[in-house]
Design a protein around this motif. Structure first.
Motif, short mmCIF file in Angstrom:
data_model
loop_
_atom_site.label_atom_id
_atom_site.label_comp_id
_atom_site.label_asym_id
_atom_site.label_seq_id
_atom_site.Cartn_x
_atom_site.Cartn_y
_atom_site.Cartn_z
N LEU A 56 -0.64 6.60 -6.67
CA LEU A 56 -2.04 7.07 -6.70
C LEU A 56 -2.97 5.97 -7.21
N GLY A 57 -2.48 5.24 -8.21
CA GLY A 57 -3.28 4.15 -8.79
C GLY A 57 -3.59 3.09 -7.74
N GLU A 58 -2.60 2.84 -6.88
CA GLU A 58 -2.83 1.84 -5.84
C GLU A 58 -3.92 2.30 -4.87
N VAL A 59 -3.86 3.58 -4.50
CA VAL A 59 -4.91 4.09 -3.59
C VAL A 59 -6.26 4.05 -4.31
N GLN A 60 -6.25 4.35 -5.61
CA GLN A 60 -7.51 4.28 -6.36
C GLN A 60 -8.08 2.86 -6.34
N GLU A 61 -7.20 1.87 -6.42
CA GLU A 61 -7.68 0.47 -6.34
C GLU A 61 -8.35 0.21 -4.99
N ALA A 68 -0.20 3.97 8.10
CA ALA A 68 -1.09 5.01 7.57
C ALA A 68 -2.49 4.45 7.32
N CYS A 69 -2.56 3.27 6.71
CA CYS A 69 -3.87 2.65 6.41
C CYS A 69 -4.62 2.34 7.71
N GLN A 70 -3.88 1.81 8.67
CA GLN A 70 -4.50 1.45 9.95
C GLN A 70 -5.13 2.69 10.60
N ASN A 71 -4.39 3.80 10.58
CA ASN A 71 -4.91 5.03 11.19
C ASN A 71 -6.20 5.48 10.51
N ILE A 72 -6.24 5.36 9.20
CA ILE A 72 -7.43 5.83 8.46
C ILE A 72 -8.66 4.99 8.83
N ILE A 84 -1.43 -11.50 5.11
CA ILE A 84 0.02 -11.33 5.00
C ILE A 84 0.26 -10.72 3.62
N SER A 85 0.96 -9.58 3.56
CA SER A 85 1.10 -8.94 2.24
C SER A 85 2.55 -8.68 1.86
N ALA A 86 2.74 -8.46 0.56
CA ALA A 86 4.07 -8.28 -0.05
C ALA A 86 4.42 -6.80 -0.13
N PHE A 87 5.70 -6.51 -0.37
CA PHE A 87 6.13 -5.11 -0.39
C PHE A 87 5.65 -4.35 -1.62
N ASN A 88 5.41 -5.09 -2.74
CA ASN A 88 5.22 -4.36 -4.00
C ASN A 88 3.83 -3.75 -4.16
N PHE A 89 2.86 -4.24 -3.41
CA PHE A 89 1.55 -3.57 -3.32
C PHE A 89 1.28 -3.33 -1.85
N PRO A 90 1.93 -2.31 -1.28
CA PRO A 90 1.92 -2.17 0.18
C PRO A 90 0.59 -1.77 0.78
N VAL A 91 -0.35 -1.27 -0.04
CA VAL A 91 -1.65 -0.89 0.53
C VAL A 91 -2.84 -1.57 -0.17
N SER A 125 4.34 -6.30 4.75
CA SER A 125 5.76 -6.57 4.49
C SER A 125 6.63 -5.73 5.42
N GLU A 126 7.70 -6.32 5.90
CA GLU A 126 8.64 -5.60 6.77
C GLU A 126 9.38 -4.52 5.98
N LYS A 127 9.19 -4.51 4.63
CA LYS A 127 9.87 -3.49 3.82
C LYS A 127 9.03 -2.23 3.66
N THR A 128 7.74 -2.30 3.99
CA THR A 128 6.86 -1.14 3.81
C THR A 128 5.93 -0.94 5.01
#
Ligand code: NAD
Length: 486
Positions: free
Chosen positions: A109-114, A194-198, A156-163, A185-188
């Motif tokens: 949730l915190g990530e989406v809040q960011e 989901a973000c692209q659709n929004i 280009i993004s990392a898996f640990n902050f996927p959005v 990231s190919e891991k997420t």
């Protein structure tokens, strides 16, 4: 999770390439996404082929011609609507982040809040993209510096902050007049879809060209398409230092620009003047939060010799109370590592520690009910000297190294004596010590905290680090200037 995927417009067998709401999947390879939470399969995604990539770039270039001519506050209005949509989707997206990446639901949730916060920031920024005027040496002339958009920004993004990392980049890039092509990231990959659709829905509702927001999927080979493409003037890459070294060189070779947000090796200094209750909470949160998989995770603890034993005892007691398990269950403090490769790297670091240091809390891989994915590990505390290779290297896992110091100058020297330079912290109630840490002779990191841990970021400030962390700055302050040409 099926309900959530369908709420976010995702099918379990999804195409991986998108220009707006149009998806294609001609690539010959697929990525299968498994959750580290319970080993469940989210689904499969078709990776982007070279011809699909070329189509994405052509669509993005065409969109740029329209997007750059819209007044910046109008672009800001589109980003405002994106932030509103994120508010509506916050719980679903937060759950998906937690399930696909393995961080706690609260952190999801915190990530989406960011993301929402950076949209708010970008909306204000869209009315403040200022240049300066100067007095000219020529009579009856004036000079001014004006900022223009760059074109396509490759992310280009990392898996640990996927959005969040994508949103940090794209919200700013959009108000600056750029269009974005994202390689997550190919891991997420499902979080990215989901973000692209929004955002694509927001663009469609505003009758805007689909190429403003594009998505490509795949491993490093798809990332390389962006780094060597002269049609992409800026590549913003978040991930390991190993990746940044390759991407940075490739983009530089063609005189492109980069924003590099790479590995960290963050330390906290605890002085005899510290409030040890605040310090203990700061260490535990910083070292075991997100199972040690934050770029800003606390990895080294530099403690004054006079309080060293007390701090160690406090930590042994605090670590004894950490609950490890399903991150969607709020009772648990720590979830899994991302995958088996990460578990192997964790175990290999523990082997190295045994050769050059002393284990205080031994760690290990958890098995049995609730741990079937094989990705749950126990946090480790070890006493190892700062110079040892295992300490100098970022292991993306909950491993904390303890070390002693005598004088605060020595502590700062130890803190700085690693190749990375992302985040740092000092715990002290002495203004003199705090100011020393913040001075030109103090922390050499991009982020220097006093009486708060190393992890976390605030949207208002420019986020990033020095040395092998790459030198990039994202998010607040004047980070927007990197997305424009002067
Ligand atoms: P990673 O380097 O393995 O992958 C990151 C991204 O780079 C992925 O999308 C990957 O496909 C891509 N990639 C890898 N090699 C590439 C190449 N040669 N060309 C183009 N693209 C390439 O990192 P990861 O394991 O996903 O993430 C963890 C790392 O990211 C840690 O080192 C962490 O510290 C760092 N990180 C840094 C920040 C920051 O802001 N400084 C933020 C988050 C993560």
């Amino acid at each position: 999770m099926k309900d959530i995927l369908s709420k976010l417009g995702i099918s379990p067998n999804h195409d991986g390439t998108s220009t707006g709401l149009k998806w294609s999947g001609q690539g010959s390879n697929s990525i299968i996404s498994f959750s580290p939470v319970d080993g469940g399969k989210l689904g499969a995604i078709k990776t982007t082929s070279e011809s699909e990539y070329n189509h994405v770039i052509e669509t993005a270039q065409a969109a740029f011609k329209i997007w750059r001519m819209m007044p910046a506050p109008k672009r800001g209005e589109v980003v405002r609507q994106f932030g509103e949509e994120l508010r509506k989707h916050k719980t679903s997206l937060g759950r998906l982040v937690s399930y696909e990446m393995g961080k706690s639901y609260q952190e999801g949730l915190g990530e989406v809040q960011e993301m929402i916060d950076i949209c708010d920031f970008a909306v204000g920024l869209s009315r403040q993209l200022s240049g300066i005027t100067l007095h000219s040496e020529r009579s009856q002339h004036r000079m001014y510096e004006q900022y223009h958009p760059l074109g396509i920004v490759g992310i280009i993004s990392a898996f640990n902050f996927p959005v969040a990392v994508w949103a940090w980049n794209s919200a700013l890039a959009w108000v600056c007049g750029d269009v974005c092509v994202w390689k997550p990231s190919e891991k997420t990959p499902f979080c990215a879809i989901a973000c692209q659709n929004i955002m694509a829905t927001v663009l469609k509702n505003n009758n805007l060209p689909e190429g403003v927001c594009c998505l490509i999927n795949g491993d490093y080979r798809v990332g390389e398409l962006l780094s060597r493409d002269t049609c992409v003037p800026l590549v913003s890459a978040t991930g390991s230092t190993r990746m940044g070294r390759v991407v940075g060189a490739k983009v530089a070779e063609r005189f492109g620009k980069t924003i590099l947000e790479l590995g960290g090796n963050n330390a906290m200094i605890i002085t005899p003047e510290a409030d040890l209750n605040i310090a203990t909470v700061g260490v535990v949160f910083g070292a075991v939060g997100t199972a040690g998989q934050r770029c800003t995770t606390t990895r080294r603890l530099i403690v004054h010799e006079s309080i060293y034993d007390r701090v160690k005892e406090n930590l042994i007691s605090a670590y004894g109370q950490i609950k490890i398990g399903n991150p969607l269950d709020e009772k648990n403090h720590m979830g899994p590592l991302i995958d088996q490769d990460a578990v192997r790297m964790y175990l290999s670091a523990i082997e190295n520690i045994r050769e050059c240091g002393k284990i205080v809390i031994p760690g290990g891989v958890l098995s049995g009910k609730g741990y079937e994915s094989g990705c749950y590990v126990k946090p480790v505390i070890a006493e190892v000297e700062n110079e040892k290779e295992v300490v100098q290297t970022e292991t993306f896992a909950p491993i904390l190294y303890l070390m002693k110091y005598e004088k605060v100058e020595e502590a700062i020297q130890i803190q700085n004596n690693v190749p990375q330079g992302l985040s740092s912290a000092i715990m002290t109630n002495s203004v003199r010590e705090a100011e020393k840490f913040l001075s030109h002779a103090g922390s050499d990191c991009g982020i220097a905290n006093v009486n708060i841990g190393t992890s976390g970021a605030e949207i208002g400030g420019a986020f990033g680090g020095e040395k092998e962390t790459g030198g990039g700055r994202e998010s607040g302050s004047d980070a927007w200037k990197a997305y424009m040409r002067r």
